[in-house]
Design a protein around this motif. Structure first.
Motif, PDB file in Angstrom:
ATOM      1  N   PRO A   1       0.816  -1.219   0.000  1.00 35.93           N
ATOM      2  CA  PRO A   1       0.000   0.000   0.000  1.00 35.93           C
ATOM      3  C   PRO A   1       0.850   1.271   0.000  1.00 35.93           C
ATOM      4  O   PRO A   1       1.767   1.427   0.809  1.00 35.93           O
ATOM      5  CB  PRO A   1      -0.809  -0.130   1.296  1.00 35.93           C
ATOM      6  N   LEU A   2       0.530   2.161  -0.936  1.00 36.74           N
ATOM      7  CA  LEU A   2       1.197   3.453  -1.050  1.00 36.74           C
ATOM      8  C   LEU A   2       0.140   4.549  -1.096  1.00 36.74           C
ATOM      9  O   LEU A   2      -0.968   4.345  -1.594  1.00 36.74           O
ATOM     10  CB  LEU A   2       2.039   3.528  -2.331  1.00 36.74           C
TER      11      LEU A   2
ATOM     12  N   ARG B   1       8.489   4.290  -4.017  1.00 33.46           N
ATOM     13  CA  ARG B   1       9.238   3.411  -3.118  1.00 33.46           C
ATOM     14  C   ARG B   1      10.046   2.394  -3.916  1.00 33.46           C
ATOM     15  O   ARG B   1       9.520   1.759  -4.836  1.00 33.46           O
ATOM     16  CB  ARG B   1       8.271   2.678  -2.186  1.00 33.46           C
ATOM     17  N   LYS B   2      11.328   2.238  -3.546  1.00 36.72           N
ATOM     18  CA  LYS B   2      12.189   1.234  -4.166  1.00 36.72           C
ATOM     19  C   LYS B   2      12.171  -0.031  -3.317  1.00 36.72           C
ATOM     20  O   LYS B   2      12.294   0.029  -2.091  1.00 36.72           O
ATOM     21  CB  LYS B   2      13.620   1.753  -4.295  1.00 36.72           C
TER      22      LYS B   2
ATOM     23  N   ALA C   1      13.169  -2.961  -7.996  1.00 38.26           N
ATOM     24  CA  ALA C   1      12.176  -2.241  -8.794  1.00 38.26           C
ATOM     25  C   ALA C   1      11.678  -1.063  -7.967  1.00 38.26           C
ATOM     26  O   ALA C   1      11.784  -1.056  -6.734  1.00 38.26           O
ATOM     27  CB  ALA C   1      11.018  -3.150  -9.184  1.00 38.26           C
ATOM     28  N   THR C   2      11.130  -0.074  -8.642  1.00 35.19           N
ATOM     29  CA  THR C   2      10.596   1.111  -7.964  1.00 35.19           C
ATOM     30  C   THR C   2       9.113   1.249  -8.279  1.00 35.19           C
ATOM     31  O   THR C   2       8.716   1.225  -9.448  1.00 35.19           O
ATOM     32  CB  THR C   2      11.337   2.384  -8.407  1.00 35.19           C
ATOM     33  N   LEU C   3       8.300   1.368  -7.213  1.00 31.44           N
ATOM     34  CA  LEU C   3       6.856   1.554  -7.366  1.00 31.44           C
ATOM     35  C   LEU C   3       6.511   3.032  -7.226  1.00 31.44           C
ATOM     36  O   LEU C   3       7.104   3.738  -6.394  1.00 31.44           O
ATOM     37  CB  LEU C   3       6.088   0.775  -6.296  1.00 31.44           C
ATOM     38  N   ARG C   4       5.553   3.454  -8.007  1.00 31.47           N
ATOM     39  CA  ARG C   4       5.063   4.828  -7.889  1.00 31.47           C
ATOM     40  C   ARG C   4       3.566   4.829  -8.141  1.00 31.47           C
ATOM     41  O   ARG C   4       3.106   4.405  -9.195  1.00 31.47           O
ATOM     42  CB  ARG C   4       5.759   5.746  -8.897  1.00 31.47           C
ATOM     43  N   ARG C   5       2.826   5.299  -7.146  1.00 31.24           N
ATOM     44  CA  ARG C   5       1.378   5.375  -7.315  1.00 31.24           C
ATOM     45  C   ARG C   5       0.994   6.736  -7.886  1.00 31.24           C
ATOM     46  O   ARG C   5       1.568   7.770  -7.507  1.00 31.24           O
ATOM     47  CB  ARG C   5       0.671   5.154  -5.975  1.00 31.24           C
ATOM     48  N   ARG C   6       0.024   6.727  -8.775  1.00 32.52           N
ATOM     49  CA  ARG C   6      -0.406   7.945  -9.438  1.00 32.52           C
ATOM     50  C   ARG C   6      -0.892   8.991  -8.433  1.00 32.52           C
ATOM     51  O   ARG C   6      -1.613   8.668  -7.488  1.00 32.52           O
ATOM     52  CB  ARG C   6      -1.536   7.610 -10.416  1.00 32.52           C
ATOM     53  N   ALA C   7      -0.502  10.232  -8.646  1.00 33.05           N
ATOM     54  CA  ALA C   7      -0.935  11.323  -7.770  1.00 33.05           C
ATOM     55  C   ALA C   7      -2.308  11.830  -8.194  1.00 33.05           C
ATOM     56  O   ALA C   7      -2.745  11.625  -9.332  1.00 33.05           O
ATOM     57  CB  ALA C   7       0.080  12.465  -7.815  1.00 33.05           C
TER      58      ALA C   7
END
Length: 646
Positions: free
Chosen positions: A189-190, A196-197, A219-225
């Motif tokens: 959860p982000l 986050r890497k 890997a790096t996760l990025r949740r849409r803003a």
């Protein structure tokens, strides 16, 4: 008291092998009802010298109270070479056959495969890490695979996914290559806009317990803003429809139920709803208006019950403005319908919850799915496919619904953090018992002749739309293993259709020479004949809330072997009213089948009787029709679930 006839089981511990110039030594274990006398161990083509001792530790995957022995076998050789270790029962049945290798290679199995996704140092959208690839260990499928992502609990991967590309590109012929795929989905959860890497690795085990571990990958996760312009546009759409709602007037009927569901096609959630509405619109006198974004064959059945059906077309959750407009339109329909209460079916139809609340209707929301929100969103809308504003509304709906209804306590526990405990209610569903009683008029032998099944076989039955989460591929491989000791067994899989997964099942049956022992049957709306013909029912799914097919098997008096997941463990007590095994574990599934098959028929009948008695209080679908009617009437008259339970 049920007296169990214990099976003969054996294993070879390849990790203990010592292969040097002059000598081969390897160990293993044996489960036997009469002890090791008469059993043999062959190393290569030679009978080995064997030392036996009574086992003092539990064998993995085998009940702790079963008598076991450990053994150490030796032969003399001139050169250190790899060979097969074979354990044989006194009657000549092969119990286990495993390749062992010189010490330089035996400890870690030789791997062949790739982690296809994610690529090293990949940038991933969303808050779910999906790890997929293919893997063979010593040329065979692993028994179990786990994926470790830092910050999360290790996740068992779904095994034996179709990989025709591997079959086409591998040199030589490796029969199991076409089912060498795997996938695991790990929620992390982000918050919207968070980055986050993470590190990840894959661990796998062979059937004899040897372990292989992949190199670490990052890997790096990025949740849409949240896009502020989207937020403002969605707010304007909501305000506009709110103004229109004020102009819609209709007399309210508290016995009128507005049902919002996901589809009218064939499926478990749809069958559940159809059976429920048969009771609500029939004996309980409710007027029903149903809204669905997807048409299907169930529409005709519902209209025959007097249900008014309205098909809207799919709404977009990827765009907050379009979602808000859809909710507003649905809210106007809800208001104009004159319904006094809303019943929303399935986790993905949260738009129906929000629309009903905006229309001022109390809402009962039925959640069948035992998925995390991250996993469910990925499966239905893709990687980061859900607009963050829509995701926020989804979570708010879980808190705002007057009642959340579940079919299993385990699923209820999963969703408790999103609501209040007293708003979360478990109502186990049942089935129509009249067709079950009618099916009993034909004998098992008559039904088998009609279906073309061998009359003397022990028939194992699996029912469910064939797809990876239902586990038909691992079931095929486990069945192939148990045929060595149960050559009269016949497996029937009901639920095939045109898909790559079903193509892989058909290819494996042909390649393994199982065509005479396995029947692959297309999706069947009425499986009564197959249940009447069965000796054992096998549910191999790795995720289920409360499988309807298990209840049907219990109603027919067919004993159940099932994966130990969610609601299944609430109706099957291992060794008492059925047999349970760990999901996504080929060895555990194989042992589960052997435990059931090695139980004498008269004891299996007693186990099936216990199972039916255990679910007798809710097996008839009339019970949940009555309970739902009571809940809906209570909500329509202004009595919230919290007050009703207080």
């Amino acid at each position: 008291m049920i007296v169990r006839e214990l099976p003969w089981l054996a294993g070879v511990d390849a990790g203990s092998a010592s292969i040097t110039t002059g000598r081969v030594a390897v160990g293993g274990w044996l489960v036997s009802p009469t002890g090791p006398d008469g059993s043999t161990v062959r190393l290569g083509d030679r009978i080995a010298r064997v030392h036996w001792e009574r086992g003092t530790k539990a064998v993995p995957g085998v009940p702790a109270d079963w008598p076991s022995w450990v053994w150490r076998a030796e032969i003399d050789i001139e050169q250190p070479v790899g060979l097969e270790a074979t354990v044989t029962a006194p009657d000549g049945t092969v119990l286990s056959r495993v390749a062992v290798w010189p010490e330089s290679t035996f400890r870690t199995p030789a791997s062949l495969g790739e982690i296809d996704f994610p690529a090293a140092d990949a940038e991933l959208a969303g808050d779910l890490v999906v790890v997929s690839g293919w893997l063979l260990l010593d040329g065979r499928l692993p028994s179990r695979i786990e994926v470790e992502v830092d910050g999360a609990t290790p996740q068992r991967a779904r095994l034996m996914l179709p990989r025709p590309d591997v079959t086409q590109n591998l040199p030589g012929q490796i029969r199991q290559a076409g089912l060498s795929g795997y996938e695991a989905r790990v929620p992390l959860p982000l918050a919207p806009g968070e980055r986050r890497k993470v590190s990840l690795r894959v661990r796998a085990w062979t059937r004899d317990g040897r372990e292989w571990t992949s190199p670490v990958r990052y890997a790096t996760l990025r949740r849409r803003a949240v896009d502020q312009r989207d937020a403002e546009a969605a707010a304007r759409a909501s305000a506009f429809t709110e103004e229109l709602l004020g102009r819609v007037k209709a007399a309210v009927d508290t016995d009128h139920v507005l049902v919002v569901t996901h589809s009218l096609r064939v499926g478990g959630g749809q069958f559940w709803l159809s059976e429920l509405l048969r009771h609500l619109a029939g004996s309980h006198g409710h007027k029903v208006t149903l809204v669905s974004p997807e048409d299907g064959p169930l529409r005709a059945e519902l209209e025959e019950l007097g249900v008014t059906v309205h098909v809207t077309g799919h709404h977009r959750v990827q765009d907050a403005t379009q979602y808000a407009a859809y909710v507003g339109e649905l809210a106007m329909l809800a208001t104009a319908s004159g319904a006094g209460v809303a019943l929303v079916n399935t986790l993905g139809m949260f738009a129906g919850v929000e629309a009903a609340k905006r229309a001022g209707l109390p809402v009962a929301w039925v959640i069948h799915e035992s998925f995390s929100l991250e996993d469910f969103a990925y499966l239905n809308w893709g990687m980061d496919g859900l607009d963050p504003l829509v995701r926020e509304r989804w979570e708010s709906c879980l808190a705002d619904a007057d009642t959340l209804l579940f079919v299993a306590d385990a699923t209820r526990e999963m969703f408790l953090p999103w609501s209040r405990p007293r708003r979360c209610v478990t109502v186990r569903y049942g089935i129509d018992l009249v067709p079950v009683q009618q099916a009993q008029y034909a004998t098992k032998e008559e039904v088998r002749r009609e279906l073309g099944l061998p009359e003397a076989a022990t028939v194992l039955l699996n029912i469910g739309v064939s797809e990876p989460r239902k586990g038909q591929a691992p079931l095929l491989l486990a069945f192939e293993q148990i045929r060595a000791t149960h050559p009269d067994a016949h497996l029937v899989i009901v639920g095939t259709h045109e898909s790559p997964y079903c193509d892989a099942l058909r290819d494996y049956v042909e390649a393994a020479g199982l065509a005479g022992s396995v029947s692959l049957v297309p999706i069947c709306r009425d499986p009564r004949q197959w249940l009447r013909a069965a000796d054992l029912f096998v549910n191999s799914s790795d995720i289920e809330s409360l499988p309807r097919s298990i209840l049907e098997a219990m109603a027919f008096g067919v004993p159940v072997v099932a994966a130990d997941v969610f609601g299944t463990r609430e109706i099957v007590s291992d060794g008492e009213s059925g047999w349970l095994f760990l999901p996504n574990d080929l060895s555990a599934l194989t042992v589960g089948l052997l435990r059931a098959l090695d139980t004498p028929p008269e004891d299996r009948a007693r186990i099936a009787g216990r199972a039916r008695a255990g679910v007798g209080a809710f097996l008839d679908s009339a019970h949940y029709g009555q309970e739902f009617s009571t809940i809906l009437k209570s909500l329509a008259r202004g009595n919230a679930t919290e007050e009703r339970d207080a």
